[in-house]
Write a protein that holds these residues in place. Structure first.
Motif, PDB file in Angstrom:
ATOM      1  N   GLU A   1      -1.200  12.782   2.237  1.00 26.11           N
ATOM      2  CA  GLU A   1      -1.087  12.423   0.821  1.00 26.11           C
ATOM      3  C   GLU A   1      -0.234  13.434   0.063  1.00 26.11           C
ATOM      4  O   GLU A   1       0.435  13.092  -0.905  1.00 26.11           O
TER       5      GLU A   1
ATOM      6  N   PRO B   1      -2.903   4.119   4.576  1.00 19.09           N
ATOM      7  CA  PRO B   1      -1.960   4.458   3.506  1.00 19.09           C
ATOM      8  C   PRO B   1      -0.637   4.975   4.075  1.00 19.09           C
ATOM      9  O   PRO B   1      -0.625   5.884   4.906  1.00 19.09           O
TER      10      PRO B   1
ATOM     11  N   GLU C   1       0.780  -2.113   6.246  1.00 20.14           N
ATOM     12  CA  GLU C   1       0.235  -1.717   4.948  1.00 20.14           C
ATOM     13  C   GLU C   1      -1.283  -1.818   4.906  1.00 20.14           C
ATOM     14  O   GLU C   1      -1.951  -1.054   4.203  1.00 20.14           O
TER      15      GLU C   1
END
Length: 485
Positions: free
Chosen positions: A171, A268, A264
């Protein structure tokens, strides 16, 4: 981390078959050593299926897992002999198929791997159970790694290239590719730890990835294992396992085509393994639009044509201004040529007179370039969509075009592309400089050579764009009366 396994001397192989994959596992470490994608056929040989994982004389590409400890205490790894439990090997009824491997104890610690393959899925569930049969607690770490060589893919083109190699996602840093060359030089740069993320091995149209979607600490490692063998790994601390207890860790292994909508939904950022490079921000919405057109038209070739038409409509007025500017340049070209002859010994005077003509005729010499420059990123982004989309593999258009991802077998589209490029050159204003004028005709011929080896879908895209541009440019030139000038 434990070294990668060499080819096993005497290991049993177990093969599981579903409706979409044929997976072969080795009893040495319980590795996945071969994966045949039953819905994906090889280009040029419709009787052969695409093989992703493989351990053969031709190449090495494996999915491996095992246990390590920070102190170096030996535990079961992907080198440890394992025993496969009996059970069904082919998915005939129901929706899933399981294969359980049990390792021989190493320092009284046993590792059990259970693979779960499901109907219609390229994702394999993998449960690791650590059984501590010793009298002392252990603190193992589970590694999930992908290993492969750096050999180029069969059928790679020398006119365009796509990335092959490891990739990571967190992330914090998002999607990051790591080249084999950087790993070999010890210069691989990527996040070393996080409580999220995944690792992958990417190639044209296909990818594999280890996924652990729940938040928990993990390390990311890359290494050169041997002469031409590289690994990317995710290492998860499992905490303390008390004597006589078992601790389990679930993970998923994706291995299949880079179908954007499917990726998808898995994790993520996983759709980013379908690599659009710098143009991702434009390519993703363009693929979405292309996919919507395909849902309506049911044919990827017609969908490509429809998408180019929509883009030309969106940029119609921008192109119109560019073509008007080029038409005006074409109209005044005889006067410019006359000036060049008259003032060829006085370049400064020639420049002044040319600027005077441009002011009088209200012509901007750069007016034809700027609008085209503005829209070029969109067409380059569409180029990468067509180059990267596995949906184009073996997708027919009409007649002789049976695979939009392969070159035109009869070179009809490239020949039409060359002719359209020359016609477009004729419609453009001739540069005043004789050398530039010659290059203006030579360059289209040089670039056209590439289209003879490009995938048919890419050539169809450029040809459609050319034909629409020619039609618009012709109408504007005719309206301004400059076709014969």
């Amino acid at each position: 981390m434990a070294p990668a396994a060499a080819a096993p001397v005497a290991a049993e192989q177990v093969t599981l078959t579903t409706d979409v994959v044929k997976a072969t596992f080795s009893s040495q470490g319980g590795d996945l050593v071969r994966l045949e994608l039953l819905t994906q056929v090889e280009q040029g040989d419709k009787d052969k299926r695409v093989v992703l994982f493989d351990r053969s004389a031709a190449r090495t590409y494996l999915a491996q897992t095992g246990l390590i400890t920070p102190t170096g205490t030996a535990l079961p790894t992907h080198l440890t002999p394992m025993t496969a439990a009996p059970g069904p090997r082919e998915l005939k009824e129901g929706n899933e198929l399981q294969l359980r491997f049990e390792s021989a104890p190493v320092n009284d610690v046993q590792l059990v791997k259970t693979y779960t393959l499901r109907r219609g899925e390229y994702t394999v569930g993998v449960r690791h159970e650590v059984i501590n049969r010793s009298a002392a607690p252990v603190s193992p770490q589970l590694y999930l790694q992908l290993v492969r060589d750096s050999k180029p893919l069969p059928g790679d083109s020398s006119f365009y290239s796509t990335f092959t190699g490891p990739a990571l996602y967190t992330e914090a840093s998002k999607f990051h590719k790591v080249s084999f060359e950087d790993i070999a030089k010890g210069k691989a740069e990527h996040d070393k730890s996080a409580d999220n993320g995944w690792i992958a091995m990417v190639q044209h149209y296909y990818a594999s990835a280890w996924l652990v979607n729940q938040a928990q600490p993990r390390e990311f490692r890359t290494a050169k294992i041997s002469d031409d063998l590289y690994s990317v790994a995710m290492v998860l601390p499992l905490g303390e396992v008390a004597p006589g207890t078992t601790k389990a860790q679930d993970a998923q292994l994706f291995a299949g085509p880079q179908e954007e909508n499917r990726l998808e939904a898995l994790a993520p950022g996983l759709e980013l393994v379908k690599d659009y490079g710098w143009f991702t921000v434009l390519s993703k919405p363009l693929f979405w639009l292309l996919d919507q057109l395909h849902r309506i038209l049911g044919n990827w070739g017609w969908s490509i044509i429809a998408l180019v038409v929509l883009l030309k409509i969106a940029f119609y007025w921008l192109n119109a201004n560019a073509y008007k500017s080029m038409a005006k340049m074409k109209a005044i070209n005889p006067r410019v040529q006359e000036l060049r002859e008259r003032y060829k010994s006085d370049p400064q005077k020639m420049q002044q007179e040319m600027m005077r003509i441009y002011r009088e005729e209200k012509v901007n010499p750069l007016g034809g370039c700027l609008p085209i420059f503005i829209q070029m990123p969109f067409f380059i982004a569409l180029y990468w969509v067509l180059l990267s989309s596995v949906e184009m593999r073996n997708a027919p258009w009409i007649g002789w075009i049976t695979d939009l991802s392969a070159k035109d077998p009869f070179y009809i589209l490239p020949l039409l592309m060359t002719a359209s490029t020359l016609l477009q050159t004729w419609l453009n204003p001739t540069p005043p400089d004789p050398t530039q004028a010659k290059m203006m005709w030579i360059m289209p011929l040089v670039f056209s050579v590439m289209f003879f080896v490009f995938p048919a879908g890419l050539v169809l895209y450029w040809l459609t764009n050319n034909l629409l541009s020619i039609a618009q440019q012709y109408v504007i030139n005719k309206r301004l009366g400059v076709l014969n000038k």
